[in-house]
Write a protein that holds these residues in place. Structure first.
Motif, PDB file in Angstrom:
ATOM      1  N   LEU A  80      71.710  34.353  80.028  1.00 44.97           N
ATOM      2  CA  LEU A  80      71.607  33.506  81.205  1.00 44.97           C
ATOM      3  C   LEU A  80      70.451  32.543  80.980  1.00 44.97           C
ATOM      4  O   LEU A  80      69.318  32.963  80.748  1.00 44.97           O
ATOM      5  CB  LEU A  80      71.361  34.336  82.464  1.00 44.97           C
ATOM      6  N   ALA A 130      71.760  26.114  76.513  1.00 46.40           N
ATOM      7  CA  ALA A 130      72.906  26.859  77.029  1.00 46.40           C
ATOM      8  C   ALA A 130      74.172  26.560  76.236  1.00 46.40           C
ATOM      9  O   ALA A 130      75.006  27.440  76.022  1.00 46.40           O
ATOM     10  CB  ALA A 130      73.117  26.527  78.501  1.00 46.40           C
ATOM     11  N   GLU A 131      74.294  25.322  75.785  1.00 43.14           N
ATOM     12  CA  GLU A 131      75.496  24.909  75.048  1.00 43.14           C
ATOM     13  C   GLU A 131      75.566  25.578  73.680  1.00 43.14           C
ATOM     14  O   GLU A 131      76.659  25.945  73.218  1.00 43.14           O
ATOM     15  CB  GLU A 131      75.493  23.393  74.877  1.00 43.14           C
ATOM     16  N   ASN A 174      77.432  32.910  73.927  1.00 46.11           N
ATOM     17  CA  ASN A 174      77.846  33.635  75.131  1.00 46.11           C
ATOM     18  C   ASN A 174      76.832  33.405  76.245  1.00 46.11           C
ATOM     19  O   ASN A 174      76.187  34.335  76.731  1.00 46.11           O
ATOM     20  CB  ASN A 174      77.984  35.131  74.818  1.00 46.11           C
ATOM     21  N   ALA A 175      76.679  32.128  76.625  1.00 46.70           N
ATOM     22  CA  ALA A 175      75.643  31.769  77.592  1.00 46.70           C
ATOM     23  C   ALA A 175      76.234  31.118  78.836  1.00 46.70           C
ATOM     24  O   ALA A 175      77.254  30.432  78.784  1.00 46.70           O
ATOM     25  CB  ALA A 175      74.628  30.821  76.958  1.00 46.70           C
ATOM     26  N   SER A 176      75.566  31.352  79.951  1.00 49.71           N
ATOM     27  CA  SER A 176      75.847  30.639  81.194  1.00 49.71           C
ATOM     28  C   SER A 176      74.526  30.036  81.669  1.00 49.71           C
ATOM     29  O   SER A 176      73.449  30.479  81.258  1.00 49.71           O
ATOM     30  CB  SER A 176      76.436  31.571  82.251  1.00 49.71           C
ATOM     31  N   ARG A 177      74.616  29.034  82.504  1.00 51.57           N
ATOM     32  CA  ARG A 177      73.410  28.315  82.941  1.00 51.57           C
ATOM     33  C   ARG A 177      73.336  28.290  84.458  1.00 51.57           C
ATOM     34  O   ARG A 177      74.342  28.112  85.133  1.00 51.57           O
ATOM     35  CB  ARG A 177      73.432  26.891  82.377  1.00 51.57           C
ATOM     36  N   PHE A 178      72.115  28.468  84.956  1.00 49.49           N
ATOM     37  CA  PHE A 178      71.871  28.431  86.392  1.00 49.49           C
ATOM     38  C   PHE A 178      70.657  27.546  86.649  1.00 49.49           C
ATOM     39  O   PHE A 178      69.613  27.719  86.013  1.00 49.49           O
ATOM     40  CB  PHE A 178      71.607  29.840  86.931  1.00 49.49           C
ATOM     41  N   GLU A 184      69.335  36.059  90.942  1.00 50.01           N
ATOM     42  CA  GLU A 184      70.377  35.677  89.970  1.00 50.01           C
ATOM     43  C   GLU A 184      70.153  36.400  88.631  1.00 50.01           C
ATOM     44  O   GLU A 184      71.098  36.925  88.037  1.00 50.01           O
ATOM     45  CB  GLU A 184      70.345  34.165  89.758  1.00 50.01           C
ATOM     46  N   PHE A 200      72.391  39.510  86.874  1.00 50.28           N
ATOM     47  CA  PHE A 200      72.917  39.338  85.514  1.00 50.28           C
ATOM     48  C   PHE A 200      72.445  40.458  84.593  1.00 50.28           C
ATOM     49  O   PHE A 200      73.241  41.064  83.865  1.00 50.28           O
ATOM     50  CB  PHE A 200      72.457  37.981  84.976  1.00 50.28           C
TER      51      PHE A 200
END
Length: 233
Positions: A180, A196-197, A201-205, A224, A228
């Motif tokens: 994350l 993040a890109e 296996n990443a998500s961005r907040f 958050e 996670f």
């Protein structure tokens, strides 16, 4: 003991520059919240910070890797300089990390070389000066944070002045952990889009309206990240 489920994996917390485990994470309520969820929390202070004043010249990533290796499988959360150290550690020994959250790892630090020794030199000089800087608000803020955390200003400066490994764009692609990436909508160093890109296996907040130092103090961010990190698997 199984190390495949989140309750059995310890969570390593790595502070940002000028702070330490006690002031960044315990005072901020992160430790109590994670422990209330059944997690074992382990603090790793940056070199020159907190309990690691004798590790000034070491790489923060090595301190993280040494702790992670004791457990075989860990989750981890890092802020700012601690986030970059965590990314390097997770890129060099990806099998040790299951879930990681990196806060305030702005792309510009990597793409503009803000981590390089030459770029850090003005701040190092300001920290080592007997006089408080009047023309460098960032240096004044860092000095204030160091004093508030009870850190040794010379030790922090010594760490900043030392040569260290730093994760590369290519290295981000080697990270296997579910990741994350948290950035601040008003962080002067910009977003963490590239970070993040490049992590598979990443998500961005994004914490709306948060500047750099607001990120770990944001309740929205904490909730958050903990959701996670505590996710099963």
């Amino acid at each position: 003991m199984s190390i495949n489920t989140s309750p059995n994996r310890p969570v390593i917390l790595i502070n940002g520059m000028a702070s330490n485990f006690e002031t960044q994470w315990r005072r901020g309520g992160w430790v109590d919240s994670l422990e209330a969820a059944g997690r074992t929390v382990i603090g790793v202070d940056l070199p020159g910070h907190g309990k690691n004043t004798d590790a000034v010249g070491r790489d923060a990533a090595d301190l993280i890797l040494e702790e992670a290796a004791k457990h075989g499988s860990v989750d981890a959360i890092g802020f700012s300089a601690g986030a970059w150290a965590l990314l390097l550690a997770a890129s060099e020994q990806p099998a040790l990390f299951e879930r990681i959250a990196v806060l305030g790892a702005a792309d510009m630090v990597l793409t503009a070389g803000l981590h390089q020794e030459a770029m850090q030199q003005p701040l190092v000089e300001s920290l080592r000066s007997a006089e408080e800087p009047t023309d460098n608000l960032m240096a004044l803020l860092i000095r204030t944070m160091i004093a508030d955390a009870g850190n040794d200003r010379e030790a922090v400066a010594g760490h900043l002045a030392s040569s260290h490994r730093f994760v590369t764009v290519e290295g981000l692609g080697a990270i296997k952990a579910a990741t994350l990436v948290v950035d601040g909508g008003s962080d002067g160093a910009g977003p963490s889009e590239l970070v993040a890109e490049k992590i598979p296996n990443a998500s961005r907040f994004t914490v709306d309206g948060a500047d750099h130092f607001d990120i770990p103090t944001s309740k929205q961010c904490e909730e958050e990240v903990e959701t996670f990190i505590n996710k099963a698997g």
